[in-house]
Design a protein around this motif. Structure first.
Motif, PDB file in Angstrom:
ATOM      1  N   SER A   1       0.840  -1.211   0.000  1.00 47.29           N
ATOM      2  CA  SER A   1       0.000   0.000   0.000  1.00 47.29           C
ATOM      3  C   SER A   1       0.869   1.252   0.000  1.00 47.29           C
ATOM      4  CB  SER A   1      -0.923   0.008   1.224  1.00 47.29           C
ATOM      5  OG  SER A   1      -1.908  -0.971   1.084  1.00 47.29           O
ATOM      6  N   GLU A   2       1.968   1.205   0.738  1.00 43.13           N
ATOM      7  CA  GLU A   2       2.851   2.365   0.822  1.00 43.13           C
ATOM      8  C   GLU A   2       3.411   2.743  -0.543  1.00 43.13           C
ATOM      9  OE1 GLU A   2       3.491   0.013   4.741  1.00 43.13           O
ATOM     10  OE2 GLU A   2       2.956  -0.412   2.667  1.00 43.13           O
ATOM     11  N   MET A   3       3.896   1.750  -1.277  1.00 45.29           N
ATOM     12  CA  MET A   3       4.500   2.030  -2.576  1.00 45.29           C
ATOM     13  C   MET A   3       3.439   2.339  -3.634  1.00 45.29           C
ATOM     14  SD  MET A   3       7.634   2.010  -1.847  1.00 45.29           S
ATOM     15  CE  MET A   3       8.339   2.172  -3.478  1.00 45.29           C
ATOM     16  N   MET A   4       2.285   1.708  -3.521  1.00 48.93           N
ATOM     17  CA  MET A   4       1.207   1.991  -4.462  1.00 48.93           C
ATOM     18  C   MET A   4       0.733   3.434  -4.324  1.00 48.93           C
ATOM     19  SD  MET A   4      -0.863  -1.625  -4.255  1.00 48.93           S
ATOM     20  CE  MET A   4      -2.288  -1.099  -5.201  1.00 48.93           C
ATOM     21  N   VAL A   5       0.609   3.925  -3.087  1.00 49.46           N
ATOM     22  CA  VAL A   5       0.119   5.288  -2.881  1.00 49.46           C
ATOM     23  C   VAL A   5       1.122   6.318  -3.414  1.00 49.46           C
ATOM     24  CG1 VAL A   5       0.873   5.832  -0.513  1.00 49.46           C
ATOM     25  CG2 VAL A   5      -1.356   6.586  -1.300  1.00 49.46           C
ATOM     26  N   ILE A   6       2.407   6.017  -3.350  1.00 50.43           N
ATOM     27  CA  ILE A   6       3.426   6.902  -3.944  1.00 50.43           C
ATOM     28  C   ILE A   6       3.261   6.923  -5.466  1.00 50.43           C
ATOM     29  CG2 ILE A   6       5.904   7.149  -4.403  1.00 50.43           C
ATOM     30  CD1 ILE A   6       6.358   6.030  -1.527  1.00 50.43           C
ATOM     31  N   ASP A   7       3.092   5.757  -6.065  1.00 51.65           N
ATOM     32  CA  ASP A   7       2.869   5.646  -7.502  1.00 51.65           C
ATOM     33  C   ASP A   7       1.609   6.411  -7.918  1.00 51.65           C
ATOM     34  OD1 ASP A   7       3.006   4.692 -10.187  1.00 51.65           O
ATOM     35  OD2 ASP A   7       1.796   2.940  -9.670  1.00 51.65           O
ATOM     36  N   PHE A   8       0.530   6.226  -7.179  1.00 52.41           N
ATOM     37  CA  PHE A   8      -0.735   6.891  -7.484  1.00 52.41           C
ATOM     38  C   PHE A   8      -0.586   8.413  -7.413  1.00 52.41           C
ATOM     39  CE2 PHE A   8      -3.531   3.132  -5.829  1.00 52.41           C
ATOM     40  CZ  PHE A   8      -2.993   2.305  -6.806  1.00 52.41           C
TER      41      PHE A   8
ATOM     42  N   GLU B   1     -10.112  -2.925   6.415  1.00 47.28           N
ATOM     43  CA  GLU B   1     -10.948  -2.076   7.267  1.00 47.28           C
ATOM     44  C   GLU B   1     -10.119  -1.298   8.288  1.00 47.28           C
ATOM     45  OE1 GLU B   1     -14.430  -0.279   7.995  1.00 47.28           O
ATOM     46  OE2 GLU B   1     -14.140  -1.830   6.479  1.00 47.28           O
ATOM     47  N   THR B   2      -8.969  -1.857   8.690  1.00 42.59           N
ATOM     48  CA  THR B   2      -8.184  -1.241   9.764  1.00 42.59           C
ATOM     49  C   THR B   2      -6.770  -0.833   9.350  1.00 42.59           C
ATOM     50  OG1 THR B   2      -7.446  -3.417  10.533  1.00 42.59           O
ATOM     51  CG2 THR B   2      -9.456  -2.522  11.531  1.00 42.59           C
ATOM     52  N   SER B   3      -6.429  -0.962   8.060  1.00 44.30           N
ATOM     53  CA  SER B   3      -5.058  -0.676   7.626  1.00 44.30           C
ATOM     54  C   SER B   3      -5.046   0.204   6.389  1.00 44.30           C
ATOM     55  CB  SER B   3      -4.330  -1.987   7.302  1.00 44.30           C
ATOM     56  OG  SER B   3      -4.335  -2.846   8.403  1.00 44.30           O
ATOM     57  N   TYR B   4      -4.239   1.265   6.439  1.00 49.24           N
ATOM     58  CA  TYR B   4      -4.138   2.151   5.287  1.00 49.24           C
ATOM     59  C   TYR B   4      -2.797   2.863   5.268  1.00 49.24           C
ATOM     60  CZ  TYR B   4      -5.619   5.705   8.723  1.00 49.24           C
ATOM     61  OH  TYR B   4      -5.724   6.513   9.817  1.00 49.24           O
ATOM     62  N   ALA B   5      -2.442   3.374   4.081  1.00 55.54           N
ATOM     63  CA  ALA B   5      -1.252   4.185   3.894  1.00 55.54           C
ATOM     64  C   ALA B   5      -1.703   5.565   3.429  1.00 55.54           C
ATOM     65  CB  ALA B   5      -0.341   3.558   2.845  1.00 55.54           C
ATOM     66  N   GLU B   6      -1.003   6.595   3.887  1.00 58.63           N
ATOM     67  CA  GLU B   6      -1.339   7.962   3.504  1.00 58.63           C
ATOM     68  C   GLU B   6      -0.127   8.656   2.891  1.00 58.63           C
ATOM     69  OE1 GLU B   6      -4.633   9.905   6.193  1.00 58.63           O
ATOM     70  OE2 GLU B   6      -3.028   9.104   7.449  1.00 58.63           O
ATOM     71  N   TRP B   7      -0.406   9.511   1.921  1.00 58.82           N
ATOM     72  CA  TRP B   7       0.595  10.345   1.282  1.00 58.82           C
ATOM     73  C   TRP B   7       0.124  11.786   1.409  1.00 58.82           C
ATOM     74  CZ3 TRP B   7       0.396  14.084  -2.402  1.00 58.82           C
ATOM     75  CH2 TRP B   7       1.578  14.457  -3.024  1.00 58.82           C
ATOM     76  N   PHE B   8       1.038  12.658   1.869  1.00 57.44           N
ATOM     77  CA  PHE B   8       0.732  14.081   2.000  1.00 57.44           C
ATOM     78  C   PHE B   8       1.764  14.889   1.223  1.00 57.44           C
ATOM     79  CE2 PHE B   8      -1.417  12.364   5.690  1.00 57.44           C
ATOM     80  CZ  PHE B   8      -2.583  13.098   5.747  1.00 57.44           C
TER      81      PHE B   8
END
Length: 149
Positions: free
Chosen positions: A108-115, A138-145
């Motif tokens: 998820s971490e690397m996908m969100v950077i790609d996105f 439901e309980t796990s996510y990655a965030e990019w700011f």
């Protein structure tokens, strides 16, 4: 008028496997991802403009994210192209499966950077990508700011 943040949410189903990982996620499996895309800008002040009062039309943001992310990743299986999963990917592709080979471990971490990079490249110049939230479970996510990058 002031600076405003708006958010649009998306969902898609994607499979992946984490090569070299020491847990269950080394196996091919999937998630029902939820992606929240927040952009920042100033509402259009020209009362004669068809988009008067909007930072960006939600449908315009939807078009960008659908084309760059949802339509590409939905019901696809993602593998790091630099791993032995490439052989499995070739087999699946030959059998008609939608397979994506990426330059990163599909966490998820690397996908969100790609996105983030893909979305930023498509936004109008007066709109800035503020943040992304990619929820894997439901309980796990990655965030990019943006302010962190």
């Amino acid at each position: 008028m002031g600076t405003i943040r708006i958010t649009k949410q998306f969902s898609f189903e994607t499979g992946h496997a984490l090569y070299g990982y020491d847990g269950k996620c080394r196996n091919v499996h999937g998630h029902s991802y939820k992606l929240s895309v927040t952009v920042i800008g100033n509402p259009i002040e020209d009362s004669s403009h068809v988009k008067f009062g909007m930072v960006i039309d939600f449908s315009d943001l939807k078009k960008i994210v659908k084309e760059e992310i949802v339509d590409v990743f939905d019901h696809a299986t993602v593998f790091n192209k630099n791993t032995p999963h490439v052989e499995l990917a070739k087999e699946l592709s030959q059998r008609g499966h939608n397979v994506l080979l990426v330059d990163y471990q599909p966490t998820s971490e690397m996908m969100v950077i790609d996105f983030a990079e893909k979305i930023k490249a498509r936004l109008p110049k007066n709109i800035t990508l503020h943040s992304l939230k990619l929820q894997e479970t439901e309980t796990s996510y990655a965030e990019w700011f943006a302010h962190d990058n």
